[in-house]
Design a protein around this motif. Structure first.
Motif, PDB file in Angstrom:
ATOM      1  N   ILE A 117      21.153  16.010 -38.980  1.00 56.19           N
ATOM      2  CA  ILE A 117      21.232  17.130 -40.180  1.00 56.19           C
ATOM      3  C   ILE A 117      22.545  17.015 -41.025  1.00 56.19           C
ATOM      4  O   ILE A 117      23.475  17.135 -40.477  1.00 56.19           O
ATOM      5  CB  ILE A 117      20.971  18.632 -39.737  1.00 56.19           C
ATOM      6  CG1 ILE A 117      19.583  18.972 -38.948  1.00 56.19           C
ATOM      7  CG2 ILE A 117      21.270  19.470 -40.947  1.00 56.19           C
ATOM      8  CD1 ILE A 117      19.493  20.181 -38.348  1.00 56.19           C
ATOM      9  N   SER A 144      17.077  13.945 -41.027  1.00 57.83           N
ATOM     10  CA  SER A 144      16.523  15.323 -41.685  1.00 57.83           C
ATOM     11  C   SER A 144      17.543  15.792 -42.538  1.00 57.83           C
ATOM     12  O   SER A 144      18.471  16.708 -42.608  1.00 57.83           O
ATOM     13  CB  SER A 144      16.626  16.381 -40.441  1.00 57.83           C
ATOM     14  OG  SER A 144      15.598  15.992 -39.587  1.00 57.83           O
ATOM     15  N   ILE A 187      17.612  23.662 -44.540  1.00 56.09           N
ATOM     16  CA  ILE A 187      18.264  23.906 -43.453  1.00 56.09           C
ATOM     17  C   ILE A 187      16.809  24.730 -42.605  1.00 56.09           C
ATOM     18  O   ILE A 187      16.707  24.200 -41.359  1.00 56.09           O
ATOM     19  CB  ILE A 187      19.529  24.593 -43.324  1.00 56.09           C
ATOM     20  CG1 ILE A 187      20.639  23.770 -44.176  1.00 56.09           C
ATOM     21  CG2 ILE A 187      19.691  25.096 -41.955  1.00 56.09           C
ATOM     22  CD1 ILE A 187      21.734  24.649 -44.140  1.00 56.09           C
ATOM     23  N   SER A 232      26.444  22.067 -44.447  1.00 52.63           N
ATOM     24  CA  SER A 232      26.249  22.533 -43.308  1.00 52.63           C
ATOM     25  C   SER A 232      27.546  23.482 -42.955  1.00 52.63           C
ATOM     26  O   SER A 232      27.203  24.442 -42.192  1.00 52.63           O
ATOM     27  CB  SER A 232      26.102  21.578 -42.176  1.00 52.63           C
ATOM     28  OG  SER A 232      26.983  20.712 -41.848  1.00 52.63           O
TER      29      SER A 232
END
Length: 329
Positions: A171, A200, A208, A231
């Protein structure tokens, strides 16, 4: 007073005047810009700025006396990097500290002459910021955040704490980190650990929620959060979703673990900002970025949150526990 005494007194005063004038002359004020990808209200971003100010002050650069600092925050929005870089370069500072690969690239597009010291950059050669680590060339130098080998370490830590791990979501926002650099390294390391990596990419809150929710539909999943501003900006959401879906996750920074994340393995980011300030000091004193080598990280720290491990039903193996530099209970 005799004429001779008067002439002597007048001569002494005239000789002393230039010295007094020089003593009262104000210091030359140098200008340093800082462009940070995060939000101004984020305590972590403020800690970075404080580290820069403290180190510069220790090196003799005092705001209000011989230094002016201009700070710009992108608020976690990569689309603002270019406009903020342009505005900061227009101020013609003597040096700029750039947080992240995209910000350093945006500043480089605006100026090939103003010295730029980057931090939080993981692939400076591949990103085209420097010619080599030892001899950067051009007007950029700085501190590497992570080399690609760390990705294998993150995956191995997940497998160690969750032996049944089968797939891992990778991520990050490709606009705020060299995403492909990390993904390629993860794909190389995954086969030896018998896990599937699932790229991702994210750009916002909805992304998210979508990628973490999607991974949670299948058993034995886990998360790796690459270092990126999106993030970081939404770290409470990320940590909360990992807890809700009972997914083990490894992070690049300690503050995720302090917020309730499971574990992190990475460098001391505040120390990197201090070192960036030291490079700025050397540049202000006449050295050139082209001659200052890019510094690679030398110290890493492991942080574990035992409370989170327990809530996820995970037993922390002694081998991982003994390697931890900090344990949050």
């Amino acid at each position: 007073m005799t004429r001779r005494d008067f002439i002597t007194l007048l001569g002494s005063a005239a000789a002393a005047w230039p010295l007094a004038a020089r003593a009262q002359k104000p210091d030359l004020v140098r200008r340093v810009g800082i462009l940070i990808s995060g939000a101004e209200a984020d305590p972590e971003m403020q800690a970075r700025v404080a580290a820069i100010r403290e180190r510069l002050d220790n090196l003799g650069w005092s705001e209000g006396r011989n230094l002016r600092i201009d700070i710009r925050f992108a608020g976690g929005d990569p689309d603002r990097h270019s406009s903020l870089a342009r505005a900061l370069v227009a101020l013609q500072p003597d040096a700029i500290i750039a947080y992240s690969t995209p910000i350093a690239a945006a500043l480089r597009r605006e100026s090939r002459t103003i010295p730029i010291v980057f931090v939080n950059v993981s692939d400076p050669i591949g990103s085209g910021l420097v010619a080599s680590l030892a001899r950067p060339g051009g007007n950029l130098t700085g501190l590497m955040l992570y080399e690609e080998g760390i990705i294998g370490k993150w995956l191995a830590m997940l497998k160690e704490i969750a032996p049944r791990l089968a797939r891992v979501a990778l991520i990050a926002n490709p606009k705020s980190t060299p995403y492909d650099y990390f993904v390629r390294a993860a794909e190389k390391a995954a086969s030896s650990l018998a896990v599937e990596v699932v790229p991702s990419p994210i750009e916002n809150v909805a992304d998210i929620e979508r990628v973490i929710g999607s991974l949670a539909r299948l058993p034995n999943g886990g998360l790796v959060l690459f270092p990126d501003s999106t993030s970081i900006q939404h770290r409470d959401l990320v940590v909360g979703l990992a807890a809700r879906h009972r997914l083990p996750a490894v992070y690049a920074f300690r503050f995720f673990v302090a917020a309730g994340g499971l574990m992190s393995y990475g460098t001391d980011i505040i120390a990197q900002y201090r070192e960036a300030a030291s490079y700025v000091d050397r540049i202000l004193k006449g050295e050139k970025p082209a001659d200052l080598p890019v510094q690679a990280p030398t110290k890493y720290e492991t942080v574990l949150n035992l409370k989170t491990a327990k809530s996820l039903g995970l037993e922390v193996p002694p081998s991982l526990l003994v390697r931890a530099d900090e344990v949050i209970e």
